[in-house]
Design a protein around this motif. Structure first.
Motif, short mmCIF file in Angstrom:
data_model
loop_
_atom_site.label_atom_id
_atom_site.label_comp_id
_atom_site.label_asym_id
_atom_site.label_seq_id
_atom_site.Cartn_x
_atom_site.Cartn_y
_atom_site.Cartn_z
N LEU A 24 -31.07 -4.20 -46.32
CA LEU A 24 -29.99 -4.48 -47.45
C LEU A 24 -30.25 -5.42 -48.23
CD1 LEU A 24 -26.80 -4.88 -44.83
CD2 LEU A 24 -26.97 -3.21 -46.83
N GLU A 25 -31.59 -6.08 -47.91
CA GLU A 25 -32.18 -7.09 -48.82
C GLU A 25 -33.11 -6.19 -49.92
OE1 GLU A 25 -34.67 -9.85 -46.89
OE2 GLU A 25 -33.04 -10.96 -45.96
N GLN A 26 -33.21 -4.99 -49.77
CA GLN A 26 -34.28 -4.46 -50.58
C GLN A 26 -33.50 -3.16 -51.01
OE1 GLN A 26 -37.60 -3.07 -47.76
NE2 GLN A 26 -38.01 -5.15 -47.19
N VAL A 27 -32.23 -3.05 -50.83
CA VAL A 27 -31.66 -1.75 -51.48
C VAL A 27 -31.33 -1.97 -52.68
CG1 VAL A 27 -29.23 -2.57 -51.07
CG2 VAL A 27 -29.66 -0.06 -51.05
N THR A 28 -31.47 -0.97 -53.46
CA THR A 28 -31.04 -0.83 -55.14
C THR A 28 -29.64 -1.00 -55.23
OG1 THR A 28 -30.87 1.50 -55.36
CG2 THR A 28 -33.08 0.91 -55.48
N ASP A 29 -29.13 -1.51 -56.45
CA ASP A 29 -27.87 -1.63 -56.82
C ASP A 29 -27.13 -0.31 -56.57
OD1 ASP A 29 -28.40 -4.24 -57.27
OD2 ASP A 29 -28.14 -3.87 -59.35
N ALA A 30 -27.73 0.71 -57.05
CA ALA A 30 -27.10 2.17 -56.96
C ALA A 30 -26.82 2.68 -55.49
CB ALA A 30 -27.92 2.99 -57.65
N ASP A 31 -27.49 2.30 -54.55
CA ASP A 31 -27.72 2.54 -53.23
C ASP A 31 -26.95 2.01 -52.29
OD1 ASP A 31 -29.20 5.11 -53.88
OD2 ASP A 31 -31.01 3.96 -53.30
N GLU A 32 -26.47 0.54 -52.97
CA GLU A 32 -25.80 -0.48 -52.07
C GLU A 32 -24.61 -0.11 -51.46
OE1 GLU A 32 -25.15 -5.15 -52.41
OE2 GLU A 32 -25.23 -4.06 -54.16
N HIS A 55 -24.87 -9.98 -45.90
CA HIS A 55 -25.54 -9.41 -46.95
C HIS A 55 -24.48 -9.81 -48.22
CE1 HIS A 55 -27.06 -6.47 -50.09
NE2 HIS A 55 -25.85 -5.98 -50.13
N LEU A 56 -23.12 -9.90 -47.91
CA LEU A 56 -22.05 -9.89 -49.05
C LEU A 56 -22.34 -11.19 -49.34
CD1 LEU A 56 -18.91 -7.83 -47.68
CD2 LEU A 56 -20.59 -7.18 -49.42
N ASP A 57 -22.40 -12.17 -48.45
CA ASP A 57 -22.23 -13.74 -48.61
C ASP A 57 -23.46 -13.99 -49.63
OD1 ASP A 57 -20.21 -14.37 -47.49
OD2 ASP A 57 -21.11 -15.19 -45.78
N ARG A 58 -24.75 -13.25 -49.26
CA ARG A 58 -25.93 -13.51 -49.92
C ARG A 58 -25.96 -12.97 -51.36
NH1 ARG A 58 -30.32 -10.31 -51.23
NH2 ARG A 58 -29.46 -8.72 -50.06
N ARG A 59 -25.41 -11.91 -51.68
CA ARG A 59 -25.28 -11.23 -52.94
C ARG A 59 -24.13 -11.95 -53.84
NH1 ARG A 59 -27.82 -8.02 -55.82
NH2 ARG A 59 -26.37 -6.37 -56.08
N ALA A 60 -23.06 -12.24 -52.87
CA ALA A 60 -22.09 -12.96 -54.13
C ALA A 60 -22.61 -14.20 -54.42
CB ALA A 60 -20.70 -13.00 -52.95
N HIS A 61 -23.37 -15.19 -53.34
CA HIS A 61 -24.02 -16.22 -53.93
C HIS A 61 -24.62 -16.01 -55.04
CE1 HIS A 61 -25.30 -20.33 -53.69
NE2 HIS A 61 -26.79 -19.95 -53.94
#
Length: 156
Positions: A24-32, A55-61
């Motif tokens: 999930l740390e390496q996924v592209t925006d399109a594949d997320e 993952h959601l917390d990391r990305r939302a932050h």
């Protein structure tokens, strides 16, 4: 050799959890969205939801101060729609974003939110939210944290 001398095997779900986080740390925006949906099909639903929550917390932050947050949150809400806790966390990130960016929000929404969001907001420095939480936060810890934040950042 006794039992204490033998190396302990990492449980399979722990290994999958860490593997999911790396993916999930390496996924592209399109594949997320697809990857999030795939993780949520794991045979251990608690572990899978925990990995997606991280993952959601990391990305939302990372994203909440930026305009790209809103389309991302909508996309992730669609990917997690069958998981009430995950969609609730995304709603709370959106409320946190509104509070922090000075966008419209309703005090009742903050007071009805989870301890997680109230504490996160109490640790931030959004004056209107701090006053509400200092007086009406759900727990003593939340109220005290809000008061301390007010003291450190000056009275709103």
């Amino acid at each position: 050799m006794n039992h204490q001398d033998t190396p302990q095997k990492e449980p399979a779900e722990h290994l999958r959890f860490w593997a999911y986080l790396r993916m999930l740390e390496q996924v592209t925006d399109a594949d997320e969205p697809g990857m999030v949906s795939d993780v949520l099909t794991d045979s251990d639903p608690t572990m899978a939801q925990s990995a997606v929550l991280r993952h959601l917390d990391r990305r939302a932050h990372e994203l909440h101060p930026q305009p790209v947050y809103e389309p991302w949150a909508e996309m992730m809400t669609r990917a997690t729609i069958r998981y009430p806790f995950l969609t609730q966390r995304l709603r709370e990130w959106s409320l946190f974003r509104a509070v922090m960016l000075g966008q419209p929000w309703h005090p009742d929404a903050l007071l009805e939110s989870s301890n997680w969001l109230q504490l996160k907001t109490a640790e931030a420095s959004a004056a209107a939210a701090l006053e509400i939480l200092a007086d009406n936060g759900r727990t003593k810890r939340i109220r005290n944290t809000a008061r301390t934040t007010i003291q450190h950042h000056g009275s709103p």
